[in-house]
Design a protein around this motif. Structure first.
Motif, PDB file in Angstrom:
ATOM      1  N   ARG A   1       0.833  -1.204   0.000  1.00  0.00           N
ATOM      2  CA  ARG A   1       0.000   0.000   0.000  1.00  0.00           C
ATOM      3  C   ARG A   1       0.867   1.254   0.000  1.00  0.00           C
ATOM      4  O   ARG A   1       2.024   1.230   0.424  1.00  0.00           O
ATOM      5  N   ILE A   2       0.278   2.356  -0.456  1.00  0.00           N
ATOM      6  CA  ILE A   2       0.968   3.652  -0.433  1.00  0.00           C
ATOM      7  C   ILE A   2       1.468   3.949   0.983  1.00  0.00           C
ATOM      8  O   ILE A   2       0.723   3.794   1.962  1.00  0.00           O
ATOM      9  N   GLY A   3       2.702   4.358   1.101  1.00  0.00           N
ATOM     10  CA  GLY A   3       3.278   4.696   2.401  1.00  0.00           C
ATOM     11  C   GLY A   3       3.963   3.542   3.101  1.00  0.00           C
ATOM     12  O   GLY A   3       4.595   3.736   4.142  1.00  0.00           O
ATOM     13  N   HIS A   4       3.853   2.311   2.549  1.00  0.00           N
ATOM     14  CA  HIS A   4       4.480   1.153   3.178  1.00  0.00           C
ATOM     15  C   HIS A   4       5.972   1.087   2.832  1.00  0.00           C
ATOM     16  O   HIS A   4       6.453   0.131   2.227  1.00  0.00           O
ATOM     17  N   LEU A   5       6.680   2.131   3.225  1.00  0.00           N
ATOM     18  CA  LEU A   5       8.139   2.145   3.077  1.00  0.00           C
ATOM     19  C   LEU A   5       8.738   2.912   4.238  1.00  0.00           C
ATOM     20  O   LEU A   5       8.098   3.797   4.812  1.00  0.00           O
ATOM     21  N   LYS A   6       9.945   2.532   4.593  1.00  0.00           N
ATOM     22  CA  LYS A   6      10.635   3.199   5.699  1.00  0.00           C
ATOM     23  C   LYS A   6      11.266   4.503   5.233  1.00  0.00           C
ATOM     24  O   LYS A   6      11.298   5.498   5.945  1.00  0.00           O
ATOM     25  N   GLY A   7      11.782   4.482   4.007  1.00  0.00           N
ATOM     26  CA  GLY A   7      12.457   5.654   3.467  1.00  0.00           C
ATOM     27  C   GLY A   7      13.110   5.290   2.145  1.00  0.00           C
ATOM     28  O   GLY A   7      12.763   4.297   1.504  1.00  0.00           O
ATOM     29  N   ASN A   8      14.083   6.099   1.739  1.00  0.00           N
ATOM     30  CA  ASN A   8      14.791   5.862   0.480  1.00  0.00           C
ATOM     31  C   ASN A   8      16.280   6.146   0.660  1.00  0.00           C
ATOM     32  O   ASN A   8      16.657   7.046   1.415  1.00  0.00           O
ATOM     33  N   LYS A   9      17.091   5.373  -0.042  1.00  0.00           N
ATOM     34  CA  LYS A   9      18.534   5.626  -0.076  1.00  0.00           C
ATOM     35  C   LYS A   9      18.860   6.255  -1.425  1.00  0.00           C
ATOM     36  O   LYS A   9      18.357   5.807  -2.463  1.00  0.00           O
ATOM     37  N   PHE A  10      19.698   7.286  -1.411  1.00  0.00           N
ATOM     38  CA  PHE A  10      20.013   8.031  -2.620  1.00  0.00           C
ATOM     39  C   PHE A  10      21.510   7.988  -2.908  1.00  0.00           C
ATOM     40  O   PHE A  10      22.339   8.067  -1.997  1.00  0.00           O
ATOM     41  N   PHE A  11      21.829   7.877  -4.195  1.00  0.00           N
ATOM     42  CA  PHE A  11      23.197   8.095  -4.683  1.00  0.00           C
ATOM     43  C   PHE A  11      23.124   9.258  -5.669  1.00  0.00           C
ATOM     44  O   PHE A  11      22.294   9.252  -6.588  1.00  0.00           O
ATOM     45  N   ILE A  12      23.992  10.244  -5.478  1.00  0.00           N
ATOM     46  CA  ILE A  12      23.977  11.440  -6.329  1.00  0.00           C
ATOM     47  C   ILE A  12      25.399  11.779  -6.734  1.00  0.00           C
ATOM     48  O   ILE A  12      26.327  11.741  -5.902  1.00  0.00           O
ATOM     49  N   ARG A  13      25.569  12.106  -8.011  1.00  0.00           N
ATOM     50  CA  ARG A  13      26.885  12.510  -8.518  1.00  0.00           C
ATOM     51  C   ARG A  13      26.820  13.958  -8.988  1.00  0.00           C
ATOM     52  O   ARG A  13      26.007  14.309  -9.841  1.00  0.00           O
ATOM     53  N   LEU A  14      27.658  14.798  -8.404  1.00  0.00           N
ATOM     54  CA  LEU A  14      27.821  16.180  -8.843  1.00  0.00           C
ATOM     55  C   LEU A  14      29.061  16.258  -9.726  1.00  0.00           C
ATOM     56  O   LEU A  14      30.080  15.627  -9.418  1.00  0.00           O
TER      57      LEU A  14
ATOM     58  N   THR B   1      20.443   8.373   3.317  1.00  0.00           N
ATOM     59  CA  THR B   1      19.056   7.920   3.395  1.00  0.00           C
ATOM     60  C   THR B   1      18.197   9.031   3.976  1.00  0.00           C
ATOM     61  O   THR B   1      18.667   9.866   4.758  1.00  0.00           O
ATOM     62  N   LEU B   2      16.921   9.018   3.568  1.00  0.00           N
ATOM     63  CA  LEU B   2      15.930   9.970   4.074  1.00  0.00           C
ATOM     64  C   LEU B   2      14.659   9.215   4.432  1.00  0.00           C
ATOM     65  O   LEU B   2      14.340   8.206   3.799  1.00  0.00           O
ATOM     66  N   PRO B   3      13.905   9.715   5.419  1.00  0.00           N
ATOM     67  CA  PRO B   3      12.607   9.091   5.700  1.00  0.00           C
ATOM     68  C   PRO B   3      11.639   9.338   4.545  1.00  0.00           C
ATOM     69  O   PRO B   3      11.842  10.237   3.727  1.00  0.00           O
ATOM     70  N   LYS B   4      10.596   8.540   4.471  1.00  0.00           N
ATOM     71  CA  LYS B   4       9.629   8.678   3.384  1.00  0.00           C
ATOM     72  C   LYS B   4       9.020  10.080   3.381  1.00  0.00           C
ATOM     73  O   LYS B   4       8.843  10.709   4.426  1.00  0.00           O
ATOM     74  N   GLY B   5       8.734  10.579   2.176  1.00  0.00           N
ATOM     75  CA  GLY B   5       8.120  11.897   2.046  1.00  0.00           C
ATOM     76  C   GLY B   5       9.109  13.045   1.998  1.00  0.00           C
ATOM     77  O   GLY B   5       8.707  14.198   1.831  1.00  0.00           O
ATOM     78  N   SER B   6      10.409  12.755   2.154  1.00  0.00           N
ATOM     79  CA  SER B   6      11.425  13.809   2.099  1.00  0.00           C
ATOM     80  C   SER B   6      12.149  13.744   0.758  1.00  0.00           C
ATOM     81  O   SER B   6      12.189  12.704   0.119  1.00  0.00           O
ATOM     82  N   TYR B   7      12.737  14.866   0.353  1.00  0.00           N
ATOM     83  CA  TYR B   7      13.238  15.018  -1.013  1.00  0.00           C
ATOM     84  C   TYR B   7      14.760  15.166  -1.040  1.00  0.00           C
ATOM     85  O   TYR B   7      15.313  16.088  -0.435  1.00  0.00           O
ATOM     86  N   ALA B   8      15.416  14.284  -1.796  1.00  0.00           N
ATOM     87  CA  ALA B   8      16.875  14.358  -1.945  1.00  0.00           C
ATOM     88  C   ALA B   8      17.292  15.651  -2.624  1.00  0.00           C
ATOM     89  O   ALA B   8      18.370  16.192  -2.342  1.00  0.00           O
ATOM     90  N   THR B   9      16.457  16.162  -3.534  1.00  0.00           N
ATOM     91  CA  THR B   9      16.797  17.416  -4.211  1.00  0.00           C
ATOM     92  C   THR B   9      16.917  18.568  -3.228  1.00  0.00           C
ATOM     93  O   THR B   9      17.661  19.519  -3.468  1.00  0.00           O
ATOM     94  N   GLN B  10      16.230  18.475  -2.090  1.00  0.00           N
ATOM     95  CA  GLN B  10      16.347  19.541  -1.080  1.00  0.00           C
ATOM     96  C   GLN B  10      17.672  19.443  -0.323  1.00  0.00           C
ATOM     97  O   GLN B  10      18.200  20.463   0.124  1.00  0.00           O
ATOM     98  N   VAL B  11      18.204  18.243  -0.193  1.00  0.00           N
ATOM     99  CA  VAL B  11      19.551  18.100   0.384  1.00  0.00           C
ATOM    100  C   VAL B  11      20.565  18.771  -0.527  1.00  0.00           C
ATOM    101  O   VAL B  11      21.419  19.542  -0.071  1.00  0.00           O
TER     102      VAL B  11
END
Length: 362
Positions: free
Chosen positions: A125-138, A346-356
């Motif tokens: 179901r929607i929301g059934h996640l703890k968060g997301n892990k991100f890899f970003i290259r600048l 990693t970020l909790p669900k609902g948060s945006y890596a682009t804001q980091v």
């Protein structure tokens, strides 16, 4: 800075005070990777098959439609926990009724790869996640800028970041909230239910971001000026200002703040400001902001004074959202020969890596 989207289109306040870092950031499958973190372990038995899939250059909706068409399943029967970016390589879990197992095993697509499958009792179901892990290259990162990024990451590891909604929330042109405001004010009629809800959600998000930006600005003023000057600029009593200046965290908590245990827990009024601000600094709890609506808890006292400007009662359903989040598992690697700066967190669900990234490079 070059990028696919303007990360700070609405001119939100940064809390870090360094100057702009001029690097190249583009959201694409090579430089932006998102991996979903499930809320729980899957059981290994049941009437649903959970598929761990990797997609590229497709929105979640597009990928689900391709899968449904290929295996002969109805779109509504596929479960998913959250929507993932189109301009990225993303890994997430979906659930499909077990009756389609044979078609699942033979599924192929150039932009979608099924990595593994496991049985499970329930539909995801929607929301059934703890968060997301991100890899970003600048890219195009000089040695000097790499040091500035490292310093910024150090502060973010200590203090966290404002939990702004990202530009994705506001549509391709960044103006969905304007249509939401027009609907609320009665100057725009939108008969399509899903579009109407999307515009209203964007307007709620805009109000939250505006409130949070104002609070970040006030917090910066409190840190930067003497109590007497702050009283004149912001209109706060000198005794309150002294209390706020004593808080270690750069986001200053106000009397009457509605708090939440972090990363999840009940919402409560901050009775003892000094105690709660110390626990906030220790990442045990965070202040919350308002997504306005008729059925939602409201802060009290001074916190409510700064919130009421953004409290539109015309929305049916409101909610509280973390005002602040703490990126975790932060790692970085500077490749000087290529002028690449790679980071993961990693970020909790609902948060945006682009804001980091926005907070880091301004």
């Amino acid at each position: 800075m070059e990028e696919n989207t303007n990360l700070n289109k609405h001119n939100l306040q940064y809390y870090l005070n360094h100057s702009k870092i001029d690097v190249l950031f583009k959201q694409n499958k090579d430089d932006f990777v998102v991996t979903e973190i499930p809320l729980y372990d899957f059981t290994g038995e049941g009437e649903h098959i959970v598929v761990k899939l990797r997609k590229k250059d497709l929105s979640t909706w597009d990928a689900l439609q391709i899968i449904a068409d290929s295996i002969g399943c109805k779109l509504r029967d596929i479960g998913y926990a959250g929507l993932k970016d189109k301009n990225a390589m993303t890994i997430q879990h979906i659930s499909i009724p077990k009756q389609f197992e044979e078609k699942i095993n033979s599924f192929t697509h150039e932009n979608i790869k099924f990595l593994e499958t496991i049985n499970h009792n329930n539909k995801i179901r929607i929301g059934h996640l703890k968060g997301n892990k991100f890899f970003i290259r600048l890219k195009r990162v000089s040695v000097m800028d790499a040091k500035k990024i490292e310093q910024a990451l150090g502060k973010i590891a200590t203090y966290g970041i404002p939990n702004y909604f990202g530009v994705q929330r506001f549509g391709a042109y960044g103006d969905n909230h304007e249509k939401g405001q027009q609907i609320v004010e009665g100057t725009l009629k939108e008969k399509r239910r899903n579009l109407k809800q999307m515009y209203l959600n964007a307007y709620q998000s805009f109000l939250f971001n505006s409130w949070l930006s104002k609070r970040v600005e006030i917090s910066k003023l409190i840190d930067a000026f003497e109590p007497k000057e702050i009283c004149e600029k912001v209109g706060l009593h000198q005794d309150i200002v002294k209390q706020l200046k004593a808080q270690v965290h750069p986001f200053k908590m106000l009397p009457g703040e509605l708090m939440s245990h972090y990363p999840f827990g009940k919402i409560f009024i901050a009775e003892e400001l000094e105690v709660e601000s110390e626990k906030f600094y220790k990442k045990d709890r965070v202040p919350t902001g308002l997504l306005p609506g008729k059925r939602v808890k409201i802060s009290e006292g001074l916190a409510q004074e700064f919130e009421k400007e953004f409290d539109k009662k015309t929305f049916e359903d409101g909610a509280r959202r973390f005002a602040w989040v703490f990126p975790d598992e932060i790692e970085s690697n500077y490749k000087e020969d290529k002028n690449w700066f790679e980071l993961s967190f990693t970020l909790p669900k609902g948060s945006y890596a682009t804001q980091v990234i926005s907070e880091i490079i301004h």
